[in-house]
Design an enzyme around this catalytic site. Structure first.
Site, PDB file in Angstrom:
ATOM      1  N   ASP A 172       8.671  26.979  72.982  1.00 17.41           N
ATOM      2  CA  ASP A 172       9.627  28.002  73.383  1.00 17.41           C
ATOM      3  C   ASP A 172       9.058  29.420  73.261  1.00 17.41           C
ATOM      4  O   ASP A 172       9.147  30.210  74.208  1.00 17.41           O
ATOM      5  CB  ASP A 172      10.898  27.875  72.533  1.00 17.41           C
ATOM      6  CG  ASP A 172      11.939  28.920  72.878  1.00 17.41           C
ATOM      7  OD1 ASP A 172      12.845  28.620  73.674  1.00 17.41           O
ATOM      8  OD2 ASP A 172      11.848  30.047  72.348  1.00 17.41           O
ATOM      9  N   THR A 204      14.922  29.305  75.409  1.00 12.53           N
ATOM     10  CA  THR A 204      14.345  28.571  76.531  1.00 12.53           C
ATOM     11  C   THR A 204      14.529  27.074  76.342  1.00 12.53           C
ATOM     12  O   THR A 204      14.862  26.349  77.286  1.00 12.53           O
ATOM     13  CB  THR A 204      12.858  28.907  76.690  1.00 12.53           C
ATOM     14  OG1 THR A 204      12.693  30.325  76.734  1.00 12.53           O
ATOM     15  CG2 THR A 204      12.298  28.307  77.971  1.00 12.53           C
ATOM     16  N   ASP A 205      14.340  26.589  75.128  1.00 11.70           N
ATOM     17  CA  ASP A 205      14.569  25.174  74.845  1.00 11.70           C
ATOM     18  C   ASP A 205      16.030  24.795  75.090  1.00 11.70           C
ATOM     19  O   ASP A 205      16.324  23.758  75.693  1.00 11.70           O
ATOM     20  CB  ASP A 205      14.217  24.865  73.392  1.00 11.70           C
ATOM     21  CG  ASP A 205      12.734  24.582  73.186  1.00 11.70           C
ATOM     22  OD1 ASP A 205      12.035  24.298  74.167  1.00 11.70           O
ATOM     23  OD2 ASP A 205      12.284  24.652  72.037  1.00 11.70           O
ATOM     24  N   VAL A 206      16.944  25.622  74.607  1.00 11.25           N
ATOM     25  CA  VAL A 206      18.361  25.324  74.767  1.00 11.25           C
ATOM     26  C   VAL A 206      18.738  25.297  76.251  1.00 11.25           C
ATOM     27  O   VAL A 206      19.429  24.378  76.717  1.00 11.25           O
ATOM     28  CB  VAL A 206      19.224  26.342  74.005  1.00 11.25           C
ATOM     29  CG1 VAL A 206      20.699  26.179  74.346  1.00 11.25           C
ATOM     30  CG2 VAL A 206      19.021  26.190  72.501  1.00 11.25           C
TER      31      VAL A 206
END
Length: 425
Positions: A172, A204-206
């Protein structure tokens, strides 16, 4: 045929995950859907948790003895009923609710074969290994989708399945930098503390987890019509670039290169933080009427009539002159006084809360955004509610994030109709 005991190991006594109550037992929107979650850390597990919240049976495959990387990303650690640290970090609990954990070694041929058999029963496979990282195990999309044409296989990587960066690992923080987010986050050049800044959560991961969920639901709708599954190729970099929203439009259409502006907005003024007599507050004024009402409350109605500030476009052009005037006005009252006065005139504003203040906020309490689920070691574990409110098939909270391998025997019985070598089921 019972599986080879070398292929899996449970670190917990085998026990089923029971619904919390009758309401939790009601079928969710995705009831009957089987999801094999081979992912770890955040983006993939976030998608798996969302599908599980919506009613899917999500089986999380973890490495025996180690589990998901985030189980070790502490402190803080979950504490047991006596206040002692357990082996699971708090991080793990943010993305693994409502799942069942099986401990299977993919590096062991028997373990890989067992997971292939689980995949044959699945509707969806989630994975976030590097490109071709599962090929040696026979768990890559080409192999599984050829054998099971209805399978929906979602691959999450840093840079996608194609392109010159495809072999690289992606995290991320790295993607926030490469994808442009850090170039527009942080104080402006020339200000004290200027410099690129990451967002305070792995955003970004979420977002990738959310896009993955949308992709899976779209593929399920297509399968309903066609009978065919498909491969979903999702990249963190793609998601980050797509999520730049108005900033990319400003560049692609306006020809400008967006820069860091601190808490200011490139297209709206005033839309940022302002100092008060006892702290700070946020003004989020989105139209000229709201600005005029703010000026009236501030005792400066002439600002709204000034041609330099009367329209948003004029305020953006004259930002450098207007913002210091507003700051001189906002320091004259406390945050609470401003919020009370401005809310009564429908001017969007609010405090800058710490996370403990967030969970004490009456609106957050009223919406039930904290949920507490039973846990075998801690008694209960707190978490954050799913924000999706469905009227007919509400989200259910069936179980806390599982202990490593606690459901191995149960899943083998449910999905494969087998018992483990020790006879447990």
């Amino acid at each position: 045929m019972a599986p080879d005991p070398a292929s899996f190991r449970s670190d917990e006594p085998q026990r089923p995950n029971r619904p919390l109550d009758a309401a939790a037992a009601a079928p969710g929107a995705l009831a009957g859907l089987k999801v094999l979650d081979l992912s770890r850390v955040l983006a993939g597990p976030w998608a798996g948790q969302l599908l599980a919240d919506l009613g899917a049976d999500v089986v999380k495959v973890e490495r025996p003895g180690l589990g998901d990387d985030t189980r070790t990303w502490g402190p803080p650690w979950l504490k047991d009923a006596e206040g002692r640290d357990t082996s699971d970090a708090a991080y793990f609990f943010c993305a693994n609710r409502n799942k069942r954990s099986v401990a299977i070694d993919l590096a062991d041929p028997a373990g890989a074969a067992l997971v292939r058999r689980l995949a044959a029963q699945a509707d969806v496979v989630l994975e976030n290994f590097k490109v071709d990282g599962l090929k040696a195990c026979g768990l890559d999309h080409a192999t599984l989708c050829a054998a099971h044409p209805r399978l929906i296989y979602c691959s999450i990587t840093g840079f996608g399945q194609t392109g010159p960066y495809a072999p690289r690992a992606g995290y991320d923080f790295l993607i926030q930098g490469m994808g442009g987010l850090m170039s527009v986050t942080g104080r402006a050049d020339g200000e004290q503390g200027a410099g690129p800044q990451k967002v305070g959560v792995a955003l970004t991961d979420v977002m990738t987890g959310l896009y993955a969920t949308i992709g899976v639901l779209a593929a399920l709708a297509h399968r309903e019509r066609s009978g065919c599954g498909q491969h979903i190729d999702l990249a963190l970099l793609d998601v980050q670039v797509a999520a730049l929203a108005n900033q990319t439009a400003n560049h692609l259409i306006g020809g400008t290169v967006p820069r860091r502006m601190g808490n200011a907005h490139p297209n709206i003024v005033p839309y940022q933080d302002f100092p008060t007599a006892d702290g700070d507050m946020i003004l989020a004024i989105g139209n000229d009427g709201q600005f005029a009402r703010f000026c009236a409350v501030a005792g400066r109605p002439e600002w709204a009539a000034d041609e330099r500030y009367a329209s948003n476009a004029a305020r953006v052009a004259n930002r450098a002159a207007l913002i210091p005037l507003l700051r001189q006005a906002t320091v004259m009252r406390s945050t609470a006084e401003w919020i009370a006065a401005l809310e009564s005139e429908a001017v969007p504003c609010g405090p800058i809360n710490r996370i403990d203040q967030v969970f004490a906020d009456p609106q957050v309490i009223a919406r039930g955004l904290r949920v507490d689920l039973p846990h075998p070691l801690a008694g209960s574990v707190p978490g954050v509610a799913n924000p999706i409110r469905l009227s007919a098939t509400p989200v259910t909270y069936r179980s806390a994030p599982p202990r490593l391998g606690q459901d191995t025997a149960e899943v083998l019985a449910d999905w494969l109709g087998e018992v483990a070598a020790d006879g447990s089921a």
